[in-house]
Design an enzyme around this catalytic site. Structure first.
Site, PDB file in Angstrom:
ATOM      1  N   GLY B 241     -14.712 -12.349  -1.208  1.00 23.55           N
ATOM      2  CA  GLY B 241     -16.180 -12.420  -1.491  1.00 23.55           C
ATOM      3  C   GLY B 241     -16.205 -12.793  -3.075  1.00 23.55           C
ATOM      4  O   GLY B 241     -16.635 -13.853  -3.511  1.00 23.55           O
ATOM      5  N   ILE B 468     -13.089  -5.839   1.041  1.00 24.72           N
ATOM      6  CA  ILE B 468     -13.025  -7.205   1.190  1.00 24.72           C
ATOM      7  C   ILE B 468     -11.822  -7.933   0.992  1.00 24.72           C
ATOM      8  O   ILE B 468     -11.640  -8.939   0.454  1.00 24.72           O
ATOM      9  CB  ILE B 468     -13.950  -7.778  -0.148  1.00 24.72           C
ATOM     10  CG1 ILE B 468     -13.506  -7.209  -1.477  1.00 24.72           C
ATOM     11  CG2 ILE B 468     -15.333  -7.286   0.329  1.00 24.72           C
ATOM     12  CD1 ILE B 468     -14.168  -7.742  -2.631  1.00 24.72           C
ATOM     13  N   GLY B 511     -14.562  -0.471  -6.832  1.00 22.20           N
ATOM     14  CA  GLY B 511     -14.556  -0.086  -5.666  1.00 22.20           C
ATOM     15  C   GLY B 511     -13.344   1.349  -5.536  1.00 22.20           C
ATOM     16  O   GLY B 511     -13.653   1.917  -4.687  1.00 22.20           O
ATOM     17  N   ALA B 512     -12.149   0.979  -5.693  1.00 27.86           N
ATOM     18  CA  ALA B 512     -11.214   1.679  -5.334  1.00 27.86           C
ATOM     19  C   ALA B 512     -11.355   3.065  -6.175  1.00 27.86           C
ATOM     20  O   ALA B 512     -11.280   4.328  -5.225  1.00 27.86           O
ATOM     21  CB  ALA B 512      -9.726   1.068  -5.784  1.00 27.86           C
ATOM     22  N   LEU B 617      -3.373   4.042  -6.599  1.00 31.40           N
ATOM     23  CA  LEU B 617      -3.532   4.699  -5.230  1.00 31.40           C
ATOM     24  C   LEU B 617      -2.599   4.081  -4.426  1.00 31.40           C
ATOM     25  O   LEU B 617      -2.279   4.718  -3.475  1.00 31.40           O
ATOM     26  CB  LEU B 617      -4.812   4.303  -4.837  1.00 31.40           C
ATOM     27  CG  LEU B 617      -6.119   4.883  -6.075  1.00 31.40           C
ATOM     28  CD1 LEU B 617      -7.434   4.708  -5.221  1.00 31.40           C
ATOM     29  CD2 LEU B 617      -5.754   6.530  -6.281  1.00 31.40           C
ATOM     30  N   GLN B 625      -3.616  -7.121  -4.982  1.00 34.92           N
ATOM     31  CA  GLN B 625      -4.701  -7.475  -5.919  1.00 34.92           C
ATOM     32  C   GLN B 625      -4.287  -8.408  -6.997  1.00 34.92           C
ATOM     33  O   GLN B 625      -4.783  -9.150  -7.565  1.00 34.92           O
ATOM     34  CB  GLN B 625      -5.581  -6.277  -6.280  1.00 34.92           C
ATOM     35  CG  GLN B 625      -6.296  -5.688  -5.170  1.00 34.92           C
ATOM     36  CD  GLN B 625      -7.533  -6.557  -5.054  1.00 34.92           C
ATOM     37  OE1 GLN B 625      -8.470  -6.774  -5.728  1.00 34.92           O
ATOM     38  NE2 GLN B 625      -7.802  -6.736  -3.774  1.00 34.92           N
ATOM     39  N   VAL B 690      -7.696  -2.715 -10.591  1.00 38.14           N
ATOM     40  CA  VAL B 690      -6.982  -3.619 -10.898  1.00 38.14           C
ATOM     41  C   VAL B 690      -7.359  -5.277 -10.427  1.00 38.14           C
ATOM     42  O   VAL B 690      -6.892  -6.089 -10.859  1.00 38.14           O
ATOM     43  CB  VAL B 690      -5.536  -3.557 -10.534  1.00 38.14           C
ATOM     44  CG1 VAL B 690      -4.754  -2.335 -11.441  1.00 38.14           C
ATOM     45  CG2 VAL B 690      -5.543  -3.505  -9.003  1.00 38.14           C
ATOM     46  N   GLU B 692      -9.714  -7.111 -11.044  1.00 37.45           N
ATOM     47  CA  GLU B 692     -10.416  -7.932 -11.913  1.00 37.45           C
ATOM     48  C   GLU B 692      -9.695  -8.232 -12.925  1.00 37.45           C
ATOM     49  O   GLU B 692      -9.293  -9.205 -13.511  1.00 37.45           O
ATOM     50  CB  GLU B 692     -11.881  -7.788 -12.302  1.00 37.45           C
ATOM     51  CG  GLU B 692     -12.924  -7.861 -11.021  1.00 37.45           C
ATOM     52  CD  GLU B 692     -14.276  -7.645 -11.357  1.00 37.45           C
ATOM     53  OE1 GLU B 692     -14.588  -6.828 -12.463  1.00 37.45           O
ATOM     54  OE2 GLU B 692     -14.974  -8.302 -10.615  1.00 37.45           O
TER      55      GLU B 692
END
Lengths: 199, 732, 316
Positions: B241, B468, B511-512, B617, B625, B690, B692
Site C-alpha cells: 500500500g 500490508i 500500526g504496530a 516487537l 520494514q 519503523v 516509515e
C-alpha cells in the site's frame, strides 16, 4: 482470409507439432479449446483467444497463486514455469499452450509440505506483502536451474567458463521480479540457503 | 483502556514471545500462493462479473458528449455506468477529487465510466468502445511556474517560528541558502487497487485492498449515500500500500456501482498503466533551506520553506515538519505554501512530509558540514537537542539520536571515509560514503480488538487491523501469546474485517504499536474475565505455559474456557500522556556508492540503517520494514520520478517500465541495527514504528555519498547520471 | 484487446500468404511485445497466426563460416549457444542485457528485431502519435524526452528502437532472411532493415505486408574483443539510455554501434576508422547532426564516455 482459421474437431491430445488445423477446435471464431497440464493435472478448457495464460490460471482454473501485478511484463509477479522454463504468464496467450506442462506456485508445495524454496522464503522473511512472492519463488527455483544449465547472464564475466552461483548472478537473474516491499536482501539469503551457499 | 500515564511493568516486559525472532505466521500461505487477495475470492456462488474502468483522456475540462452505445452492445457486456447514470454521488472527506468524473474532469485518467461484462476480456475490450468528446480547459501543471501563486494553506499548521530567524541568519558566521527539489513519486505497490463488490438488497459486501477499512467504510457510505452498518468490508491480505490504499479509491466505487447496475457481483482491478494518474501520488516539492551556524558548528538559525501543489481542496506535502524538531538552533522558521495544480491528486506516500523533507534537509546538513569543515556525523551530533526546539519546555519521551549516529558510524567504518570528494577509486568506480539522519514522529491511534479463549486453549484475536506486509498478523499473535502465557501456535489472528473492532489501521507507522496495544487491552480484559470466572484474585494471577496460576493453584486455559469459551473486547485510547512529551523515532543511514568514472552510472555498494524506535516487537519483521524502506530510498534517490508533461498535464511514465523502482540488482549489502530501547510514553507495548523511519533520510545519504564520490552536488532528485556526467573528471 | 481469430501456421510461406491477404492479420511468436501492445489497443489485429510451430528454432553453421539463426530461436537459447558465446560475444552480451530472464525465455530473434518503440507517448493512446496514428502529430516533441532519440530523428517522430540484440547484430553485419507469400526470399542487410522515421514513422522496417522473417544470418566471426555496454539508471531490467556494441581489435580498430539513440541501431562505418584516435573523434562522426533536447543531450556525452571506457578496457 479471416475465418479460414475456424476449424473442425477437437483433438485435444494431439501435440502442438501436429498439423495445426487438427489441433485447434474453434468454438466460435474467437474462442478455442485448449488442453495443457497444470501442476501435473490435465486441464481442458475453452478460452476466449484473448485470454492470457495468467487469466486462464487465475480466473478459469482459480489458481490465484500466480499474481497479476502489471499485466504487461514489467513486474514478474505472474512468473510460472512452462515446460521447465520460467515465463511471464501475462504476456502469453492460453491458446498458445496446447500440450504444455505448466507449473505454478501451487505446484511447488503446500502450507503443510512446502518446497525447500518456499520454506527458505519463510525462514529468511523473503517477502512482506506477499504479492510478488509466488513469482519470486518460481523465478528463484528457475534461476538455480538456469545457472546449473550454464545459461549466461549480464553479469557473467567469462562466457566460456563454468557458471557459478554467486550473489551477483542471483541478483541479476532475479531482476525481472520486482518487490516493492524491498525484500531483495532476504530473498537472496533464501536462494543462497537453498543453493547450499553461506548467507 | 485509557492510556494516560506512562506504562509501568506489564506482562509484555517478559519478552518471552514479544521481541522474539518468530517467522511470519501468515508466511506459509503467502509463499504457497494461498493467501487470498481482494480479486481472488472465487467462491462459486459469487459468480463475479468483471469491471473495467475508463479514464479521462484530458487533464482538465469537461465531457461534452459521451457515447456508450457501442460498449453496451458489445459481446458479454452487462452494464456501463457513467457519472450520469450512476445517480447522485457524494464525495468522501478524504478524497480531494471525485472518484467518478464527469461532466467535469479534474485530472488525467480520472475515472469516467465502468464497463461490466461476463469476462475480463470482454469488459476490457468494450471499455475501448466508449467515445468521449471533451472541451479542454487550461490547467496549471508546473509547480515551479506556480510557486508565485502558492498560498498559505488554511489548515495543517503551515508556519512555525521561534526566536528571530532573519537577523540571526544574516549574522551567522557560516551560511547556507539553497534550493532543492523532489519529484512526484508513485507508491507502485505490487498489487493494483482491486475490489470485489456484492450487493444483497441495500447491503454491500466489499472485498478490497485497503489499509484503513473503517475509514473506507465511512468514505464509501458518504460516497454512495448509505448507512455505514449496511457496508461490510474485508481486507485480510493486501499486496502493498505505502499510503496508496489509505483511502477509498475508484476500484471500490466502480465495482460497487458496476455490481449495482449489473445485478451481479463485480470485481475490478485498476490496470497498471491507469493507476498512476488515476490514484494518488507523493507530490513534488521545491524547498528552500537556510542554515546559519557559528564556526563551532552550532546552528544558530535554521529556516525551511516548502512549496508543493495539489488539486483545489487538497493539502500541502508537509516537508518542513522534521525541521521543527530534529536539530537545535535558537532562531528558526518553517513555512509551507500550496499551489493549485491540475495534476492527479497528491496524498500520503510512506513517510509523507519527512521523506521528501529529509531528502532536502539532509543534503543541506551535508553541505553545511562541508562549509564548516566538520565531519557530517559530528555536525549532526553537535546540534542534537533533547527538547522540542520550538517549545523548549517539552522534552522528547526518549531520544537516542546521537547513539544512532555514533553506533552507525562505528559499525559502518565511517572513519574510513575520505572527506575530500572524488578521491577514492576502486577500479573504474569512484567511491563515496554518505550519512543522513532519520526522523519521524511517533503517532498513536485508538485501536480495538476482541479476543476469545476457546476450550482448546486457543486464543483467537479479531480486529479490523490490516497487514500490508508489515507483519501485523505475527506481532498481534505474539502480543496475545505473551499476555495469555501461550506460544504463538495457540493464537489465531483474524484481520481486516469491519465486523471486528475498529483498529488503528495501517498508516503513519502507527500500526504496530497501536494495534498491538489494542490487543494488549483486550487481553487484559480477558485475563480479568478468566480470573473472575475462576474466582481468582486478578491482581495476583500469572499466565504462563497455557495455564492461569494463582498461589499454588494452576488451571489450564482450555479448562478455564469451558465449552462456552470466554470473550473479551477492549480498545486502547490515548489520553494526555502522548501530548506530555514529544514522541518521535530516530535513526541514521550510512551508505556507500560507486559511480562509474566513464558512464556516471550510480550503484549502491552497501547500506546500514540504525533505528531507535522503542521496543522492537519482532526483529525479523521490523528488519524487513527497514530494508524495504532502505530499498525504496534507493529508488527515491536514484530513479523514481513521475515525469510531468507540463503541456498536457499528466504523468507520462505511467507504468512499471517507465516508472523505475529498484530491482534485485540494485540492492547489495544491507544491514540494520535497532537500539535496545523501550518508550513507556508510547503505549503499554512501549513500542513505536519503523516502517516509515526506515525511509527517512535514505535518499539524502545516497545523494551525499554521490557528492563524496564525485564532488558533484545534485540538489534535484532523482540523482541520475545525466545530472553528474558533465562534471565528472575528463577521461582519455 | 480486440477479438481475433487464431490459427497455427504450418509453413512460413502459407503464414506469409495469410498475412499478405489480410491487413489486419499478424504473426505471433513469443508475444512479449505484441500482446503488451494489443492489451492497450495500440496493435489491433483481428487475426493472429501463431508461427511457433514452423520449426525455425535452430542455429546452424553456414557454408560461409557464419551462423544462421532461426527466426524463432528464443533469446535465451541464442545467448547460451556455445558458438555465439565463443565467436559472437557481443551478441550474447547484448541479449542478456535485455529484458528479464522470463522475457528472454519467450522472446524470439525475429520478434526482438520487430519490437516497437517504448516511447511513452506511443504507449498512451490518448496522446497524438504519428507512429500509432499517422498524421496525428508527435506529442513527444516538446514533451518528456529523456529516453528518446538524438540522431536520425524527424519532425514527425523522435522515438528510439528498444532492442539490444539488434545493436549487436548491426555491429556484426547480420542479414535478415525473409520469405514472402509467393515463396520469394530476400536477404536484407540489417543496416537496411530498420528505417528512420522521416515522414512515415509508422513504417518501421523494410518488410512488406505478409513478408515473414525466417532467419538472421551472421557472417563469419569478427576478431577482436566483443563488448556490449548498456547504460541505464537501474542496474537491470530497464531500457538503455545509451548502449554501445563494440568489437575492438588489438590495434584499436574495430566496429561500433549504438542503441538508445535512434529509431534503429545506429552505426556509421566511416566513423570507425577513428577508433584508434579515441572516442571523441569517433562520436563526432557517429553522432554528426544530432538533434537533442535539453533532457536528452546528455546522451551525446554519455555515448562518448561509454565508448571511451570500452576503448580503455580493451587496450592492449
Amino acid at each position: 482470409m479471416v475465418g479460414t482459421a475456424a476449424v473442425s474437431v477437437a483433438a485435444a491430445n494431439a501435440g502442438a507439432s501436429a498439423q495445426a488445423q487438427s489441433t485447434t477446435a474453434t468454438i466460435d471464431r474467437h474462442s478455442t479449446q485448449v488442453s495443457f497440464t497444470v501442476n501435473g493435472t490435465r486441464r481442458e478448457l475453452t478460452v476466449d483467444n484473448r485470454t492470457t495464460l495468467l487469466d486462464a490460471l487465475r480466473e478459469q482454473l482459480a489458481l490465484t497463486g500466480t499474481k497479476k501485478g502489471c499485466d504487461h511484463g514489467q513486474c514478474g509477479a505472474c512468473t510460472v514455469m512452462v515446460d521447465g522454463r520460467r515465463i511471464n504468464s501475462c504476456l502469453s496467450l492460453a491458446v498458445m499452450h496446447e500440450g504444455d506442462e505448466i507449473t505454478t506456485i501451487e505446484g511447488l508445495g503446500t502450507t503443510s509440505d512446502m518446497h525447500p524454496m518456499q520454506a527458505a522464503f519463510v525462514r529468511h522473511d523473503g517477502f512482506q506483502c506477499g504479492y510478488c512472492t509466488p513469482g519470486q519463488i518460481c523465478s528463484s527455483v528457475a534461476v538455480l536451474e538456469e545457472i546449473a544449465a550454464g545459461i549466461p547472464s549480464h553479469v557473467t564475466e567469462d562466457l566460456a567458463a563454468q557458471m557459478q552461483v554467486t550473489d551477483a548472478e542471483i541478483r541479476e537473474r532475479m531482476s525481472g521480479n520486482i518487490c516493492r516491499c524491498g525484500a531483495y536482501a532476504n530473498i537472496i539469503a533464501a536462494i543462497n540457503d537453498v543453493a547450499g551457499r553461506p548467507a | 483502556m485509557r492510556f494516560d500515564t506512562p506504562a509501568t511493568n506489564n506482562p509484555i516486559d517478559q519478552m518471552k514471545v514479544v521481541g522474539q525472532a518468530i517467522t511470519r505466521i501468515d508466511g506459509p500461505r503467502k509463499v504457497t500462493g494461498t493467501a487470498t487477495y481482494a480479486y481472488e475470492w472465487h467462491d462459486a456462488s459469487l459468480k463475479a462479473a468483471y469491471g473495467y474502468p475508463v479514464g479521462a483522456a484530458i487533464a482538465k475540462g469537461r465531457i461534452s458528449s459521451m457515447d456508450v452505445q457501442a460498449a453496451r452492445q458489445a459481446p458479454g457486456v452487462l452494464a456501463v455506468v457513467t457519472a450520469e447514470s450512476a445517480g447522485k454521488l457524494g464525495k468522501g472527506s478524504l478524497n480531494t477529487a471525485t472518484l467518478m468524473g464527469g461532466p467535469e474532469i479534474q485530472h488525467y485518467h480520472q475515472a469516467i465510466a465502468v464497463v461490466v461484462a461476463e469476462t475480463f476480456e470482454q469488459a476490457r475490450s468494450a471499455a475501448q468502445l466508449i467515445k468521449v468528446d471533451y472541451v479542454e480547459a487550461p490547467g496549471a501543471f508546473d509547480l515551479a511556474a506556480e510557486m508565485e501563486n502558492a498560498v498559505k494553506p488554511e489548515s495543517g499548521d503551515p508556519d512555525s517560528a521561534a526566536g528571530d530567524f532573519g537577523p540571526a541568519f544574516e549574522a551567522a558566521a557560516v551560511k547556507l541558502d539553497e534550493r532543492y527539489t523532489t519529484p512526484d513519486q508513485s507508491h507502485a505497490m505490487m498489487e493494483p487497487h482491486a475490489s470485489l463488490a456484492v450487493w444483497n438488497g441495500d447491503e454491500l459486501t466489499l472485498w478490497t485492498s485497503n489499509q484503513m477499512i473503517a475509514w473506507n467504510r465511512a468514505q464509501i457510505a458518504a460516497t454512495l449515500g448509505m448507512e455505514e452498518d449496511k457496508i461490510h468490508i474485508m481486507s485480510p491480505f493486501i499486496g502493498g500500500g505505502f499510503g496508496s490504499k489509505l483511502f477509498l479509491r475508484s476500484d471500490a466505487l466502480l465495482a460497487a456501482l458496476g455490481a449495482k447496475a449489473a445485478g451481479r457481483p463485480v470485481k475490478l482491478a485498476l490496470p497498471r498503466p491507469f493507476l498512476m494518474n488515476n490514484t494518488t501520488h507523493r507530490p513534488a516539492t521545491i524547498q528552500r533551506i537556510r542554515i546559519g551556524a557559528g564556526q563551532d558548528g552550532r546552528i544558530t538559525a535554521i529556516g525551511h520553506e516548502s512549496w508543493s501543489g495539489d488539486l483545489p481542496g487538497g493539502g500541502p506535502e508537509a516537508a518542513v515538519m522534521q525541521t521543527r524538531l530534529l536539530y537545535a538552533g535558537q532562531h528558526r522558521m518553517t513555512a509551507m505554501r500550496l499551489a493549485t495544480l491540475d495534476l492527479p491528486e497528491g496524498n500520503a506516500m510512506r513517510a509523507p512530509g519527512e521523506a521528501p523533507g529529509l531528502m532536502a534537509l539532509e543534503i543541506a546538513m551535508d553541505e553545511m558540514a562541508e562549509k564548516l569543515g566538520i565531519d557530517p556525523v559530528e555536525f549532526r551530533i553537535i546540534n542534537d537537542t533533547q527538547v522540542d526546539p520550538e517549545k523548549p519546555e517539552k522534552q522528547f519521551s526518549h531520544r537516542q539520536f546521537v547513539e544512532c549516529l555514533r553506533l552507525g558510524a562505528e559499525r559502518f567504518g565511517w572513519e574510513r571515509r575520505n572527506p575530500t570528494p572524488g578521491s577514492v577509486r576502486d577500479g573504474r568506480w569512484l567511491v563515496g560514503m554518505g550519512v543522513a539522519s532519520a526522523f519521524r514522529n511517533n503517532l498513536v491511534m485508538k485501536s480495538g480488538a476482541r479476543v476469545r479463549l476457546d476450550r482448546e486453549g486457543v486464543v483467537t484475536v479479531e480486529t479490523d487491523m490490516t497487514d500490508i506486509g508489515t507483519g501485523t498478523y505475527t506481532i498481534i499473535a505474539q502480543t496475545a501469546a505473551e499476555m495469555m502465557g501461550l506460544t504463538v501456535d495457540k493464537v489465531a489472528v483474524n484481520l481486516g474485517d469491519t465486523r471486528f473492532p475498529v483498529s488503528a489501521g495501517s498508516g503513519g507507522q502507527w500500526g504496530a504499536n497501536s494495534s498491538t496495544a489494542g490487543v494488549y487491552a483486550a487481553c487484559v480484559a480477558l485475563r480479568e474475565k478468566i480470573a473472575q470466572k475462576l474466582g481468582f484474585n486478578s491482581t495476583d494471577v500469572t499466565f504462563a505455559d497455557g495455564e492461569i496460576r494463582s498461589g499454588n493453584r494452576a488451571i489450564s486455559l482450555a479448562q478455564a474456557a469451558g465449552d462456552d469459551g470466554i470473550t473479551a473486547e477492549d480498545t486502547i485510547e490515548y489520553g494526555d500522556v502522548s501530548e506530555e512529551k514529544q514522541q518521535s523515532t530516530f535513526g541514521a543511514h550510512f551508505v556507500e556508492v560507486g559511480i562509474d568514472a566513464y558512464t556516471a552510472e550510480i550503484r549502491v555498494r552497501r547500506m546500514l540503517g540504525v533505528a531507535a524506535a522503542g521496543r522492537i516487537l519482532n526483529p525479523i519483521t521490523a528488519r524487513s520494514q527497514m530494508i524495504g524502506a532502505m530499498t525504496m530510498g534507493v529508488g527515491g534517490a536514484f530513479m523514481e520520478e513521475l515525469a510531468v508533461d507540463k503541456r498536457r498535464g499528466f504523468f507520462v511514465n505511467h507504468d512499471l517500465a517507465g516508472y523505475e523502482v529498484p530491482v534485485h540488482a540494485d540492492i547489495h549489502d544491507q544491514e540494520v541495527i535497532f537500539l535496545d530501547e523501550t518508550d513507556p510514553y508510547s503505549s503499554p507495548m512501549k513500542a513505536k514504528g519503523v516502517g516509515e523511519l526506515g525511509l527517512c533520510g535514505v535518499a539524502a545519504a545516497l545523494a551525499n555519498a554521490v557528492h563524496n564520490a564525485t564532488g558533484v552536488r545534485v540538489r534535484n532528485y532523482p540523482v541520475t547520471l545525466d545530472k553528474i556526467i558533465r562534471d565528472l573528471p575528463r577521461i582519455g | 484487446m480486440r477479438q481475433f481469430t487464431y490459427e497455427r501456421a504450418t509453413s512460413a510461406a502459407s503464414a506469409a500468404a495469410a498475412v499478405a491477404d489480410n491487413g489486419n492479420a499478424k504473426f505471433i511468436a513469443g508475444g512479449t511485445n505484441l500482446l503488451d501492445l494489443m492489451k492497450l489497443e495500440i496493435e489491433t489485429p483481428t487475426h493472429l497466426i501463431d508461427v511457433n510451430g514452423l520449426g525455425l528454432d535452430k542455429i546452424e553453421a553456414t557454408e560461409k563460416g557464419g551462423l544462421k539463426i532461426g527466426a524463432l530461436v528464443r533469446n535465451t537459447d541464442l545467448a547460451a549457444d556455445e558458438r555465439v558465446r565463443r565467436d559472437y560475444g557481443v551478441l550474447t552480451r547484448a541479449l542478456v542485457a535485455g529484458a528479464s530472464g522470463q522475457l528472454r525465455n519467450k522472446a524470439t530473434t525475429a520478434g526482438n528485431l520487430l519490437q516497437r518503440t517504448r516511447c511513452p507517448y506511443f504507449y498512451d493512446t490518448n496522446q497524438p502519435c504519428n507512429k500509432r496514428q499517422p498524421g496525428s502529430g508527435c506529442s513527444a516533441i516538446g514533451g518528456v524526452t529523456r529516453q528518446l532519440g538524438i540522431v536520425g530523428v524527424s519532425d514527425q517522430c523522435i522515438a528510439t528502437h528498444p532492442s539490444d540484440m539488434a545493436v549487436a547484430m548491426r555491429a556484426l553485419d547480420a542479414t535478415v532472411e525473409t520469405v514472402k507469400s509467393d515463396g520469394v526470399t530476400r536477404s536484407i542487410p540489417i543496416a537496411d532493415f530498420h528505417r528512420l522515421p522521416g515522414d512515415t514513422p509508422h513504417i518501421e522496417t523494410a518488410l512488406d505486408q505478409g513478408e515473414i522473417i525466417t532467419a538472421v544470418t551472421l557472417p563469419p566471426p569478427v576478431a577482436g574483443r566483443h563488448v556490449y555496454r548498456k547504460v541505464r539508471d537501474r542496474a537491470s531490467y530497464a531500457f538503455a539510455l545509451v548502449s554501445v556494441a563494440a568489437i575492438v581489435r588489438p590495434d584499436g580498430t574495430g566496429r561500433v554501434a549504438l542503441g538508445g539513440v535512434a529509431h534503429k541501431p545506429w552505426r556509421v562505418e566511416a566513423a570507425e576508422a577513428d577508433m584508434p584516435n579515441g572516442a571523441a573523434t569517433v562520436m563526432r562522426k557517429l553522432l554528426d547532426g544530432a538533434r537533442t533536447t535539453e533532457e536528452n543531450e546528455f546522451k551525446v556525452t554519455l555515448a562518448e564516455r561509454t565508448l571511451a571506457g570500452i576503448l580503455e578496457e580493451t587496450k592492449g
